[in-house]
Scaffold this active site. Structure first.
Site, PDB file in Angstrom:
ATOM      1  N   ASP A 288      13.906 109.524  17.235  1.00 40.19           N
ATOM      2  CA  ASP A 288      13.346 108.193  17.368  1.00 40.19           C
ATOM      3  C   ASP A 288      14.435 107.198  16.934  1.00 40.19           C
ATOM      4  OD1 ASP A 288      11.752 106.046  17.877  1.00 40.19           O
ATOM      5  OD2 ASP A 288       9.973 106.865  16.912  1.00 40.19           O
TER       6      ASP A 288
HETATM    7  C1  BGC Z   1       9.442 103.934  18.775  1.00 39.84           C
HETATM    8  C2  BGC Z   1       9.441 104.935  19.909  1.00 39.84           C
HETATM    9  C3  BGC Z   1      10.225 104.394  21.074  1.00 39.84           C
HETATM   10  C4  BGC Z   1      11.622 104.073  20.583  1.00 39.84           C
HETATM   11  C5  BGC Z   1      12.574 103.664  21.669  1.00 39.84           C
HETATM   12  C6  BGC Z   1      10.817 103.401  18.449  1.00 39.84           C
HETATM   13  O1  BGC Z   1      10.766 102.338  17.592  1.00 39.84           O
HETATM   14  O2  BGC Z   1       8.874 104.532  17.654  1.00 39.84           O
HETATM   15  O3  BGC Z   1       8.132 105.236  20.272  1.00 39.84           O
HETATM   16  O4  BGC Z   1      10.232 105.314  22.125  1.00 39.84           O
HETATM   17  O5  BGC Z   1      11.525 103.053  19.619  1.00 39.84           O
HETATM   18  O6  BGC Z   1      12.404 102.401  22.116  1.00 39.84           O
END
Ligand code: BGC
Length: 722
Positions: A288
């Site tokens: 993440d």
């Molecule tokens: C979120 C994810 C997301 C990622 C990429 C993160 O802050 O938790 O769900 O896919 O950002 O944008």
């Protein structure tokens, strides 16, 4: 059939330098640079905490441009990007990768396509209320066709985090509180996103997230700790991720949170033992955003280098945005702290998905003409409207005030009734307000007589000339989604004041809720005769709501998340065990002094403009499964679709079991007066649980089976399982 690229992967990997390998593990996004010296994130924080005004922030943003890190790309230091959703930019960067880097390895573009790209469909929580895997797959297909036309190869979806706490902002992104529903929802999404063949230009890889149990964060606060028994983890939280892997998902994103003290990003048990060994996953694991570096704040890594070491060893392939791998892997390999073979495995996972996506053969999978011709096609819009209509849940309809008769004059109130940009909800990056239809737009186009006031000005005047008043209330899109947990999930004060003022006019009031989570709305429920839960329904919000209000569509959605009767009841979910003192009249039972034990609207609940009855529940033991038959009858005057649900309870087991567990469901179209037998199948394999020592136990003994239109109102029969 999955094609085997192992030979090509190995050959290519052997040609790669250490730097090139590390480059393949680096995913970056475009950074914003401008006339400000701090990072964009810091600048945002400065605006939020008041160090700079909103105007100053906007002025600075006006100077911003995107930095795509082209120099790093040319040097083979970038293997993929996050957040690029236009064909021109994707192709420009791809050209650098293919033509200007030593080995010409194509880039992988990931993007958050959560509920549609341009054709934004209802938020996942809403769409789950359709209980309709065919629909779920269809909307995912639309999303894939549009997103791939804009250069996207992989979506960071589906999110299948079972969420039982309405305070958590990200309940909006998943299919609610139940493991079976999330499993079926996730599997349908994976199929829709990935299509028949991943190598086709309109297929995009699904990156299932967030492994694991992100939705179980303590007190519903985002990113919070997850402390769970392994039994609950396996029974209630892991099945949906597993269902997505079984459906063929080619990527997985570990969650931000820790599980029982070990952050998922560095959790070797989760990423190696469970995901790879037990579930046989051989795809890509993407961190993440910044999650690897955050292991320092978790207090499990000394510094970013240590975090990078732990993450690679645990099986994390790709570093999204934390630059921990790019900064430290070389040193870690050269010092022998990480064997190069471990790094090679991660690199091979990246190459594998690139081969599978056909990127080596067709690195430019789209162009600007395809992009232009693909967005918002008529057939996509039709699906978006269908999805919005099927997602709506009618929560209350006293005295059959709905549907409204043709010609009813409406007084419409609340900013949400006209705010197009709000209709798409959280995580709709590609959404454009001009694509959306608000309630007011829909009324205007359909020549409905109405008067509108956003803030209640002229309320009495408007009420005087209206037959029915509509209050559009709930949440703005920023109030759910990531980093949007709320401690108080009641209706906002100004919304409730508006509703009270409308009620005081004596005219009937219909509340239309736009929101991204279940709300605690006991006062609203007491105040108005009708409540339509529209969620954040996507681009066709207004049309779908209008169709429901006037009965052009008979609402059929049912809640996949319990609506608490008080915010303090959270977490409130149907599949809880009984306790030794189930909540009852007596004082010394499991309950609150100042709130009911029951929810306001139970799981599975939703009204229709017709009525259904259930009769003739029969159970039959089949070879591998239990067959449940029930007759559902439409006793009203309108055609409709009824969602029949089947729950079980294991009343005497070696570990306490939930009072109800959803095991099967079906959606049946019924004409007025029509009756049909619905057959539901429950595999015997699913009738079990983990005992104290984590052994799977097949349940034996008396099984209670419940069938009905929601978890509370059911027919019941028992049988003996041996
Ligand atoms: C979120 C994810 C997301 C990622 C990429 C993160 O802050 O938790 O769900 O896919 O950002 O944008």
């Amino acid at each position: 059939m999955k094609k085997d690229y192992e030979k090509q992967i190995q050959e290519l990997r052997k040609q790669m330098t250490l730097e090139e390998k590390i480059g393949q593990l680096q995913q970056c996004g475009p950074s914003l640079v401008g006339a400000f010296e701090v990072s964009f994130e810091e600048l945002l924080d400065m605006m939020f905490d008041g160090r700079i005004t909103k105007e100053e922030f906007e002025r600075l943003m006006g100077t911003a441009r995107q930095d795509f890190h082209e120099e790093d790309l040319r040097a083979g230091k970038v293997g993929s990007y996050n957040g690029i959703g236009d064909a021109a930019t994707a192709n420009r960067l791809q050209k650098i990768a293919v033509e200007e880097t030593r080995l010409g390895i194509p880039l992988l573009f990931g993007y958050d396509v959560i509920h549609g790209f341009r054709t934004v469909t209802p938020i996942p929580l809403a769409e789950s209320c359709a209980w309709d895997p065919t629909l779920w797959e269809k909307t995912a297909r639309v999303a894939a066709e549009e997103a791939t036309a804009a250069g996207v190869h992989m979506t960071f979806a589906p999110m299948v985090d079972v969420a039982k706490d309405a305070r958590w902002g990200r309940v909006s992104e998943g299919a609610g509180e139940d493991a079976l529903l999330n499993s079926m929802y996730g599997a349908a999404k994976v199929k829709g996103f990935q299509g028949e063949d991943l190598a086709k230009e309109d297929s995009m890889a699904a990156c299932v997230k967030h492994l694991a149990a992100y939705g179980a964060g303590e007190a519903g606060r985002d990113y919070n700790r997850v402390d769970l028994s392994l039994q609950r983890l396996w029974e209630e939280y892991l099945p949906p991720y597993k269902a997505c892997i079984d459906a063929g998902a080619r990527a997985v994103m570990p969650a931000f949170n820790d599980i029982n003290g070990v952050p998922c990003s560095v959790n070797a048990w989760l990423l190696r033992d469970v995901l790879r060994k037990k579930w046989g996953f051989d795809g890509l694991v993407v961190s993440d955003s910044n999650a690897i570096a955050e292991c320092v704040s978790h207090g499990i890594a000394q510094d970013k280098k240590d975090a990078a070491r732990q993450a690679v060893l645990a099986g994390m392939d790709l570093d999204m945005s934390s630059n921990s791998y790019s900064a430290h892997l070389k040193e870690l390999i050269e010092s022998g702290e990480i064997p190069e073979s471990i790094l090679d495995e991660a690199v091979e996972d990246v190459l594998r998905i690139k081969f599978e996506l056909g990127l080596f053969e067709h690195p430019y999978q789209t162009n600007e003409t395809r992009e232009q011709n693909t967005m918002l096609k008529l057939e996509y819009r039709a699906i978006a409207l269908e999805a919005a209509e099927k997602s709506i849940v009618l929560l209350k309809n006293e005295d059959h005030i709905l549907p409204l008769k043709p010609g009813t004059k409406l007084g419409v109130f609340g900013a949400l009734a006209a705010d197009r940009g709000q209709m798409t909800g959280a995580w709709a990056i590609g959404a454009r307000p001009e694509d959306c239809i608000s309630i007011v737009d829909a009324l205007k186009t359909n020549n409905v007589q109405y008067q509108y006031s956003a803030d209640g000005t002229d309320l009495s005047k408007i009420a005087a000339v209206s037959d029915v008043l509509i209050a559009a209330v709930g949440e703005m899109k920023e109030e759910s989604g990531e980093a949007a947990s709320r401690a108080d999930i009641t209706l906002k004060q100004e919304d409730m004041e508006l509703v009270r003022a409308l009620k005081a006019t004596g005219k009937p009031v219909v509340a239309v809720l736009f929101n991204g989570r279940p709300l605690a709305i006991p006062e609203l429920d007491r105040t108005v005769p009708a409540i339509v839960e529209a969620w954040h329904p996507g681009i066709y919000a207004g049309s779908a709501v209008m169709h429901v209000l006037f009965g052009i569509t008979n609402p059929s959605g049912k809640l996949t998340t319990t609506f608490p009767a008080a915010a303090g009841q959270c977490p409130m979910y149907y599949a809880h065990p009984n306790t030794g003192r189930p909540g009852g009249k007596s004082k010394f039972t499991s309950k609150y002094l100042d709130a009911p034990t029951e929810p306001l609207y139970p799981f599975g609940y939703g009204l229709s403009y017709t009525d259904y009855t259930y009769e003739d529940l029969e159970l039959e033991k089949g070879k591998d499964s239990l067959l449940v038959r029930v007759t559902v009858r439409n006793t009203g005057k309108k055609a409709g679709e009824e969602i029949t649900q089947c729950y079980v309870q294991m009343p005497c087991a070696k570990r306490v079991r939930p009072v109800r567990e959803l095991k099967a469901f079906a959606k049946t179209a019924l004409k007025p007066g029509e009756a049909r037998q619905v057959v539901l199948e429950i595999a015997y394999d699913s009738l079990g649980y983990y005992d104290w020592d984590m052994n799977w136990v097949s349940y034996e003994g008396k099984l209670n089976v419940f069938v009905g239109g929601n978890v509370r109102d059911t027919l019941e029969k028992e049988l003996l399982l041996r």
